[in-house]
Design an enzyme around this catalytic site. Structure first.
Site, PDB file in Angstrom:
ATOM      1  N   SER A 195       0.815  -1.218   0.000  1.00 64.11           N
ATOM      2  CA  SER A 195       0.000   0.000   0.000  1.00 64.11           C
ATOM      3  C   SER A 195       0.850   1.271   0.000  1.00 64.11           C
ATOM      4  O   SER A 195       2.001   1.273   0.449  1.00 64.11           O
ATOM      5  CB  SER A 195      -0.914   0.018   1.222  1.00 64.11           C
ATOM      6  OG  SER A 195      -1.704  -1.147   1.261  1.00 64.11           O
TER       7      SER A 195
HETATM    8  N1  SAM Z   1      -0.526  -4.634   4.194  1.00 64.99           N
HETATM    9  C1  SAM Z   1       0.149  -4.978   2.962  1.00 64.99           C
HETATM   10  C2  SAM Z   1       1.543  -4.427   2.912  1.00 64.99           C
HETATM   11  O1  SAM Z   1       1.925  -3.673   3.796  1.00 64.99           O
HETATM   12  O2  SAM Z   1       2.262  -4.795   1.969  1.00 64.99           O
HETATM   13  C3  SAM Z   1      -0.603  -4.611   1.727  1.00 64.99           C
HETATM   14  C4  SAM Z   1      -1.779  -5.445   1.553  1.00 64.99           C
HETATM   15  S1  SAM Z   1      -2.391  -5.599  -0.064  1.00 64.99           S
HETATM   16  C5  SAM Z   1      -3.031  -4.013  -0.394  1.00 64.99           C
HETATM   17  C6  SAM Z   1      -3.827  -6.581   0.328  1.00 64.99           C
HETATM   18  C7  SAM Z   1      -3.511  -8.005   0.651  1.00 64.99           C
HETATM   19  O3  SAM Z   1      -4.709  -8.624   1.135  1.00 64.99           O
HETATM   20  C8  SAM Z   1      -3.084  -8.823  -0.560  1.00 64.99           C
HETATM   21  O4  SAM Z   1      -1.825  -9.373  -0.331  1.00 64.99           O
HETATM   22  C9  SAM Z   1      -4.167  -9.898  -0.680  1.00 64.99           C
HETATM   23  O5  SAM Z   1      -3.688 -11.141  -1.128  1.00 64.99           O
HETATM   24  C10 SAM Z   1      -4.665  -9.978   0.753  1.00 64.99           C
HETATM   25  N2  SAM Z   1      -5.993 -10.550   0.931  1.00 64.99           N
HETATM   26  C11 SAM Z   1      -7.112 -10.394   0.186  1.00 64.99           C
HETATM   27  N3  SAM Z   1      -8.138 -11.096   0.712  1.00 64.99           N
HETATM   28  C12 SAM Z   1      -7.642 -11.712   1.827  1.00 64.99           C
HETATM   29  C13 SAM Z   1      -8.201 -12.568   2.816  1.00 64.99           C
HETATM   30  N4  SAM Z   1      -9.476 -12.963   2.793  1.00 64.99           N
HETATM   31  N5  SAM Z   1      -7.392 -12.992   3.803  1.00 64.99           N
HETATM   32  C14 SAM Z   1      -6.093 -12.631   3.869  1.00 64.99           C
HETATM   33  N6  SAM Z   1      -5.504 -11.839   2.970  1.00 64.99           N
HETATM   34  C15 SAM Z   1      -6.281 -11.366   1.966  1.00 64.99           C
END
Ligand code: SAM
Length: 222
Positions: free
Chosen positions: A62
């Site tokens: 992000s």
């Molecule tokens: N917090 C992260 C960072 O600092 O790099 C960025 C997160 S990214 C915007 C969103 C993440 O949520 C992705 O890696 C995606 O695979 C994960 N995601 C989506 N649905 C999910 C779920 N139900 N459970 C766990 N992770 C999930």
């Protein structure tokens, strides 16, 4: 001060403080985390740019401002147990771990969960645990949480996550059907069955996919 430390300082001044983010606890936490260690090697020169960046599995790390904004919205003092849904690169988990007592973080993609775990270990974060699973179900064994942060956009607020908040706890989550314009919500649990909801503005995110999220990537192209 090395090159990255200087870029980090500029990022804090021009992307966070200039936008009104003055929470010193959050600014210090961001200042303590080497973001260059969380981005793909070929993008390291953009580690402190004012945008999200692509990581493996078609996901993103992000934008720094969004990480800081959501962290500030959790109102952490230092003794909290925090749940993060959407580990991605592990960057936000590291920022949270700089402040909170313990961070539990869940990622649905194995490749991301595995590499975030290694990265966080290499950087000596001892107060973070990474799980590969569907984070919309929360992490019942470690509930209740003082704060829950969801780093992906779902259609609605998962009831399970609300139930895993401690009384007084805060859940920060983007929701809506348009991933380019989601509503960032803060839900505060004020009683056993009582919650207060605040709208913190409009944000963009990758989809939250799971039992209490979208069914699959295609479902989000509404
Ligand atoms: N917090 C992260 C960072 O600092 O790099 C960025 C997160 S990214 C915007 C969103 C993440 O949520 C992705 O890696 C995606 O695979 C994960 N995601 C989506 N649905 C999910 C779920 N139900 N459970 C766990 N992770 C999930």
């Amino acid at each position: 001060m090395n090159r990255f430390e200087s870029l980090r300082k500029q990022m804090i001044d021009y992307q966070l403080q200039a936008r009104g983010l003055q929470n010193q606890v959050v600014l210090d936490a961001v200042n303590a985390v080497p973001r260059e260690n969380f981005v793909p090697t070929e993008l390291v020169e953009f580690a402190y740019s004012d945008s999200p960046l692509p990581i493996e599995a078609g996901q993103t790390i992000s934008q720094p401002y969004i990480v800081a904004l959501m962290t500030a919205a959790l109102e952490l003092q230092g003794d909290e147990r925090v749940l993060e849904v959407g580990t991605g690169s592990g960057y936000a988990a590291a920022v949270l771990a700089e402040i909170a007592d313990y961070v539990y973080t869940i990622e649905r993609h194995k490749i991301l969960a595995d590499s975030a775990r290694i990265r966080l270990k290499d950087l000596d974060y001892k107060n973070v645990q990474v799980l590969q699973d569907d984070g919309t179900l929360g992490w019942p064994e470690h509930a209740p949480f003082d704060a829950i942060i969801v780093a992906a956009g779902g259609p609605d607020v998962p009831e399970t996550l609300k139930q895993q908040l401690a009384i007084g706890g805060r859940l920060v989550i983007p929701v809506g059907s348009n991933l380019h314009s989601l509503t960032l919500l803060r839900i505060r649990r004020i009683g056993e069955n009582e919650y207060q909801q605040e709208d913190l503005g409009s944000v963009r995110f990758v989809p939250l996919i799971g039992a209490a999220g979208w069914e699959d990537e295609a479902a989000t192209k509404l």
